[in-house]
Design a protein around this motif. Sequence first.
Motif, PDB file in Angstrom:
ATOM      1  N   VAL A 287      -6.862  -9.434   5.495  1.00 28.54           N
ATOM      2  CA  VAL A 287      -5.759 -10.382   5.639  1.00 28.54           C
ATOM      3  C   VAL A 287      -5.152 -10.278   7.033  1.00 28.54           C
ATOM      4  N   ALA A 288      -4.878  -9.048   7.470  1.00 27.53           N
ATOM      5  CA  ALA A 288      -4.302  -8.843   8.798  1.00 27.53           C
ATOM      6  C   ALA A 288      -5.220  -9.394   9.889  1.00 27.53           C
ATOM      7  N   ASP A 289      -6.520  -9.152   9.756  1.00 28.53           N
ATOM      8  CA  ASP A 289      -7.470  -9.683  10.733  1.00 28.53           C
ATOM      9  C   ASP A 289      -7.440 -11.206  10.737  1.00 28.53           C
TER      10      ASP A 289
ATOM     11  N   ILE B 245       0.844  -1.196   0.000  1.00 29.74           N
ATOM     12  CA  ILE B 245       0.000   0.000   0.000  1.00 29.74           C
ATOM     13  C   ILE B 245       0.882   1.250   0.000  1.00 29.74           C
ATOM     14  N   GLY B 246       0.598   2.168  -0.907  1.00 29.58           N
ATOM     15  CA  GLY B 246       1.400   3.385  -1.027  1.00 29.58           C
ATOM     16  C   GLY B 246       2.574   3.266  -1.975  1.00 29.58           C
ATOM     17  N   LYS B 247       2.786   2.070  -2.550  1.00 27.62           N
ATOM     18  CA  LYS B 247       3.839   1.908  -3.559  1.00 27.62           C
ATOM     19  C   LYS B 247       3.247   2.129  -4.943  1.00 27.62           C
TER      20      LYS B 247
ATOM     21  N   ASP C 168      -7.101   6.932   8.798  1.00 26.84           N
ATOM     22  CA  ASP C 168      -8.486   6.926   9.271  1.00 26.84           C
ATOM     23  C   ASP C 168      -9.108   5.540   9.125  1.00 26.84           C
ATOM     24  N   VAL C 169      -8.842   4.873   8.002  1.00 25.29           N
ATOM     25  CA  VAL C 169      -9.358   3.520   7.808  1.00 25.29           C
ATOM     26  C   VAL C 169      -8.746   2.568   8.843  1.00 25.29           C
TER      27      VAL C 169
ATOM     28  N   VAL D 182      -7.056   3.305  -0.574  1.00 29.57           N
ATOM     29  CA  VAL D 182      -7.984   3.056   0.532  1.00 29.57           C
ATOM     30  C   VAL D 182      -8.679   1.716   0.336  1.00 29.57           C
ATOM     31  N   GLU D 183      -9.148   1.445  -0.885  1.00 31.16           N
ATOM     32  CA  GLU D 183      -9.831   0.174  -1.133  1.00 31.16           C
ATOM     33  C   GLU D 183      -8.867  -0.995  -1.043  1.00 31.16           C
ATOM     34  N   ARG D 184      -7.648  -0.811  -1.522  1.00 30.92           N
ATOM     35  CA  ARG D 184      -6.659  -1.902  -1.372  1.00 30.92           C
ATOM     36  C   ARG D 184      -6.349  -2.143   0.097  1.00 30.92           C
ATOM     37  N   LEU D 185      -6.276  -1.074   0.895  1.00 25.98           N
ATOM     38  CA  LEU D 185      -6.017  -1.247   2.314  1.00 25.98           C
ATOM     39  C   LEU D 185      -7.146  -2.016   2.988  1.00 25.98           C
TER      40      LEU D 185
END
Length: 278
Positions: free
Chosen positions: A94-96, A72-74, A132-133, A85-88
């Motif tokens: 995945v993290a959850d 994200i951000g690359k 924020d997300v 934002v949508e990719r995050l």
Amino acid sequence: MSATWTLSGFGDEIDDDPEVQLDVLAEVGASHIEVRSAWGVNVADFDDERTDRLRAVLDRRGFAASAVASPIGKVDVSLPVEHEVERLRRVIRVADGLDAPFIRVFSFYRADGLGHADVRDAVLERMRALADVATGAGVVLLHENEKGIYGDTPEHVLDLVESVASPALRLAWDNANFVQVGSRPFSDGWHLLREHVDYLQVKDALAADGRVVPAGEGDGELLETLTALRDAGYAGFASLEPHLSGAHELGGFSGPDAFRTAAAAFRGLTDRIGATLA
């Protein structure tokens, strides 16, 4: 003084197969894995089935995830805010699923001919949206300093994290990446950024040509940085990201043998300062 840090590592630096990744991580004494890709698929492209499959492997082997190393951000900062934002949002799933407390992010590329000042407002708008997300999801983003993005030098990283001013945006510290943008990591950066650092990514580099080398063999001031972390009471993760066999847009590779070499070099430094890797 003494310290205990939790050893982790980028599994895909070892092999595409998570089983092989965990074999080598266990061999070097790690209890956690930083997940960037598995079975050749980047975490940004994981679906729930693949996340569940990886979680089952980790549980069976007694491992936990220290972080999800997302891309994200690359991307270029000219893309719409909602793009990352949508990719995050997908990466948070995945993290959850892996119970990972951190998600690594970056602060955007820019077109040739544009400087930091030209894209600052756009970068901050996007980083605030990502924070924020993350706040709403209860996860912490770790900004990794890297060449070519807004947050490359210590001064630019400080501007970023202080301007966003969110507890959901913290820093992953990477000595080698600072060397590759002409900064002295400890001398130039530690006093500026230490209160914002929540995660250590372990690699070193040579100032002459930017080549990545095992920890302590380059110009990354690893020993000084590790000593400062110890003295500051740091008790978090130390994640091996050796990049000893090559790098590409989404990461790097070392292979099992080079990964073992990187782990031994890092343990040699922690032994010198009395830090324990668990």
